[in-house]
Design an enzyme around this catalytic site. Sequence first.
Site, PDB file in Angstrom:
ATOM      1  N   ILE A   1       9.280   7.089  16.196  1.00  0.00           N
ATOM      2  CA  ILE A   1       8.692   7.842  15.085  1.00  0.00           C
ATOM      3  C   ILE A   1       7.390   8.496  15.556  1.00  0.00           C
ATOM      4  O   ILE A   1       7.197   9.686  15.394  1.00  0.00           O
ATOM      5  CB  ILE A   1       8.468   6.934  13.862  1.00  0.00           C
ATOM      6  CG1 ILE A   1       9.827   6.391  13.424  1.00  0.00           C
ATOM      7  CG2 ILE A   1       7.784   7.706  12.730  1.00  0.00           C
ATOM      8  CD1 ILE A   1       9.801   5.453  12.269  1.00  0.00           C
TER       9      ILE A   1
ATOM     10  N   VAL B   1       2.794  18.547   8.426  1.00  0.00           N
ATOM     11  CA  VAL B   1       3.277  18.433   7.040  1.00  0.00           C
ATOM     12  C   VAL B   1       4.280  19.546   6.725  1.00  0.00           C
ATOM     13  O   VAL B   1       4.493  19.885   5.580  1.00  0.00           O
ATOM     14  CB  VAL B   1       2.104  18.431   6.015  1.00  0.00           C
ATOM     15  CG1 VAL B   1       1.311  17.143   6.095  1.00  0.00           C
ATOM     16  CG2 VAL B   1       1.209  19.645   6.180  1.00  0.00           C
ATOM     17  N   ASP B   2       4.904  20.096   7.789  1.00  0.00           N
ATOM     18  CA  ASP B   2       5.835  21.206   7.600  1.00  0.00           C
ATOM     19  C   ASP B   2       7.005  20.840   6.673  1.00  0.00           C
ATOM     20  O   ASP B   2       7.488  21.677   5.914  1.00  0.00           O
ATOM     21  CB  ASP B   2       6.359  21.692   8.967  1.00  0.00           C
ATOM     22  CG  ASP B   2       6.988  20.576   9.780  1.00  0.00           C
ATOM     23  OD1 ASP B   2       6.435  19.457   9.783  1.00  0.00           O
ATOM     24  OD2 ASP B   2       8.039  20.806  10.416  1.00  0.00           O
TER      25      ASP B   2
ATOM     26  N   ARG C   1      -8.313  -0.506   5.330  1.00  0.00           N
ATOM     27  CA  ARG C   1      -7.519   0.513   4.647  1.00  0.00           C
ATOM     28  C   ARG C   1      -6.180  -0.063   4.190  1.00  0.00           C
ATOM     29  O   ARG C   1      -5.607   0.417   3.213  1.00  0.00           O
ATOM     30  CB  ARG C   1      -7.240   1.697   5.592  1.00  0.00           C
ATOM     31  CG  ARG C   1      -8.440   2.589   5.823  1.00  0.00           C
ATOM     32  CD  ARG C   1      -8.027   3.845   6.562  1.00  0.00           C
ATOM     33  NE  ARG C   1      -6.742   4.278   6.070  1.00  0.00           N
ATOM     34  CZ  ARG C   1      -5.744   4.721   6.828  1.00  0.00           C
ATOM     35  NH1 ARG C   1      -5.888   4.831   8.127  1.00  0.00           N
ATOM     36  NH2 ARG C   1      -4.597   5.073   6.295  1.00  0.00           N
TER      37      ARG C   1
ATOM     38  N   LYS D   1       0.835  -1.204   0.000  1.00  0.00           N
ATOM     39  CA  LYS D   1       0.000   0.000   0.000  1.00  0.00           C
ATOM     40  C   LYS D   1       0.872   1.257   0.000  1.00  0.00           C
ATOM     41  O   LYS D   1       0.619   2.194  -0.750  1.00  0.00           O
ATOM     42  CB  LYS D   1      -0.886   0.014   1.250  1.00  0.00           C
ATOM     43  CG  LYS D   1      -1.553   1.347   1.518  1.00  0.00           C
ATOM     44  CD  LYS D   1      -2.426   1.324   2.738  1.00  0.00           C
ATOM     45  CE  LYS D   1      -1.721   1.643   4.035  1.00  0.00           C
ATOM     46  NZ  LYS D   1      -1.381   3.075   4.204  1.00  0.00           N
ATOM     47  N   ASN D   2       1.899   1.268   0.840  1.00  0.00           N
ATOM     48  CA  ASN D   2       2.660   2.509   1.033  1.00  0.00           C
ATOM     49  C   ASN D   2       3.558   2.854  -0.137  1.00  0.00           C
ATOM     50  O   ASN D   2       4.077   3.968  -0.208  1.00  0.00           O
ATOM     51  CB  ASN D   2       3.467   2.439   2.338  1.00  0.00           C
ATOM     52  CG  ASN D   2       2.573   2.630   3.548  1.00  0.00           C
ATOM     53  OD1 ASN D   2       1.374   2.883   3.408  1.00  0.00           O
ATOM     54  ND2 ASN D   2       3.143   2.494   4.736  1.00  0.00           N
TER      55      ASN D   2
ATOM     56  N   ARG E   1       1.089  14.695  13.620  1.00  0.00           N
ATOM     57  CA  ARG E   1       1.530  14.431  12.237  1.00  0.00           C
ATOM     58  C   ARG E   1       1.507  15.674  11.338  1.00  0.00           C
ATOM     59  O   ARG E   1       0.659  15.808  10.443  1.00  0.00           O
ATOM     60  CB  ARG E   1       0.694  13.307  11.625  1.00  0.00           C
ATOM     61  CG  ARG E   1       0.959  11.989  12.296  1.00  0.00           C
ATOM     62  CD  ARG E   1       0.278  10.843  11.620  1.00  0.00           C
ATOM     63  NE  ARG E   1       0.999  10.373  10.453  1.00  0.00           N
ATOM     64  CZ  ARG E   1       0.620   9.323   9.746  1.00  0.00           C
ATOM     65  NH1 ARG E   1      -0.461   8.653  10.072  1.00  0.00           N
ATOM     66  NH2 ARG E   1       1.325   8.936   8.715  1.00  0.00           N
TER      67      ARG E   1
ATOM     68  N   ASP F   1       5.267   0.677  11.759  1.00  0.00           N
ATOM     69  CA  ASP F   1       4.037   0.005  11.305  1.00  0.00           C
ATOM     70  C   ASP F   1       3.963  -1.462  11.749  1.00  0.00           C
ATOM     71  O   ASP F   1       2.956  -2.131  11.474  1.00  0.00           O
ATOM     72  CB  ASP F   1       3.908   0.105   9.778  1.00  0.00           C
ATOM     73  CG  ASP F   1       3.489   1.498   9.336  1.00  0.00           C
ATOM     74  OD1 ASP F   1       3.141   2.326  10.198  1.00  0.00           O
ATOM     75  OD2 ASP F   1       3.514   1.762   8.114  1.00  0.00           O
TER      76      ASP F   1
ATOM     77  N   CYS G   1      -4.140  12.861  13.422  1.00  0.00           N
ATOM     78  CA  CYS G   1      -4.517  11.459  13.240  1.00  0.00           C
ATOM     79  C   CYS G   1      -4.547  10.795  14.602  1.00  0.00           C
ATOM     80  O   CYS G   1      -4.218  11.411  15.603  1.00  0.00           O
ATOM     81  CB  CYS G   1      -3.581  10.753  12.275  1.00  0.00           C
ATOM     82  SG  CYS G   1      -2.127  10.072  13.015  1.00  0.00           S
TER      83      CYS G   1
END
Length: 424
Positions: free
Chosen positions: A329, A124-125, A399, A22-23, A122, A307, A117
């Site tokens: 992380i 997005v900078d 998902r 998926k990723n 999380r 993950d 999330c």
Amino acid sequence: MDKLVIRGGKRISGTIAASGSKNSALPVIAATLLAPDGIFTINRIPDLQDVRTFSQLLEHLGAEISFSENILRVSTSNLRNDEAPYELVKKMRASIYVLGPLLARFGHARVSLPGGCAFGPRPVDLHIMAMEKLGAEITIEKGYIDAKVKGDRLQGTTIDFPISSVGATGNALMAAVTAEGTTVLNNAAAEPEIECLCQFLQAMGANISGIGTMTLVVEGVDRLNAVSFENIFDRIEAGTLLASAAITRGEITVTGVRPSHLDSVLKAFQAAGCIVTSGSDYVSLTAPEKLLATDITANPYPSFPTDMQAQWMALMTQADGTSNIIDKIYHERFNHIPELNRLGAHIDIRENQAVVHGPKALTGTKVMSTDLRASACLVLAGLVACETTEVLRVYHLDRGYERIERKLSALGADIERDRYQEFS
Ligand code: UD1
């Protein structure tokens, strides 16, 4: 809504093929936005909700897409829109991946900010910083990132990422491949999914060196073409399947994987007493009588993946002794702990470290999925719990896992999907 009903205690045994990743699929699909004509054929795309949501976003932008039998065909020749709206982005954070390619192709993009999330803020900078370094003017207004190229083309530059980010590396790459001149990405993410994106971009005609390392050098090209491509297998799904055998004292062969992608995870299984063997495209695991407590720290690749952290915690509830689990992380990615404890596990949190006291017999009950990997963790726990475990809200699981209940049933688990009504 759907739930998974698991009657635990069955041993996992057999051979199963891993699905496509998926990723890597998501950035690869985003990169199709860079080719002004032609039709892409991308094989081994997993049939997942996230892939369908991402396809919907591309269709909104004007792409033509067909998807069947894990083959995605895309044409982005007739794009008519450069805005990724909140309604689609809020469903999936990875939608931010359209920022770089839209900016590169049209010189302008408007992408909704994804929001928080389940396991932390999380930000997005780093995505924004990378676009600015490449020569975009960014304004944030009413929850949207509005990006415009200064001049007529993005400009090659050096980007030093202060922390390793898979998403920001992917976005920067997609923006840089057609920028003017050379772009150097330092402290780039080296995850196999980024390596896969680089290979896809190379196949399209990009010029990238250092693939698979933390320094990527991109020489901008004028034009990219539509191509046929084969996506990589999903190392996280493979790791989850291996954990299903380990936790049920079973044995499994997962085919189609590249064992080197799973190196840190395989080492952890070995430290926990599992016998692990591998060939060029498979991994086999046989569980020991007694699992051993094994500490892990999730960190960027090639370290143990965040993950797989939740799934590892489920496994450690059955191991002999105390194991410490740290996620460097996402420090707060521990939503699965209260649910595991409801099943009978004994896990404390001490200063961002989960301490798992094993082994504990688990007893099935209703538990709630809160995010994708937490759901996988609860399914694993259900496989070993006595009586029946019901994992609610499995849309989180859907998902990222392609028909996991069918795969686990084929391997001997007693698991089925059912419907239920939530009280509002
Ligand atoms: C990707 C994966 C996700 C995985 C994660 C870490 C996809 C679709 N998702 O997510 O499954 O858990 O990598 O391996 O591939 N960060 C910032 N600013 C940014 C971007 C990230 O501070 O602009 C931080 C994050 O909060 C996190 C760390 O960087 O602490 C790594 O995140 P990142 O690698 O970007 O994760 P994603 O790409 O979102």
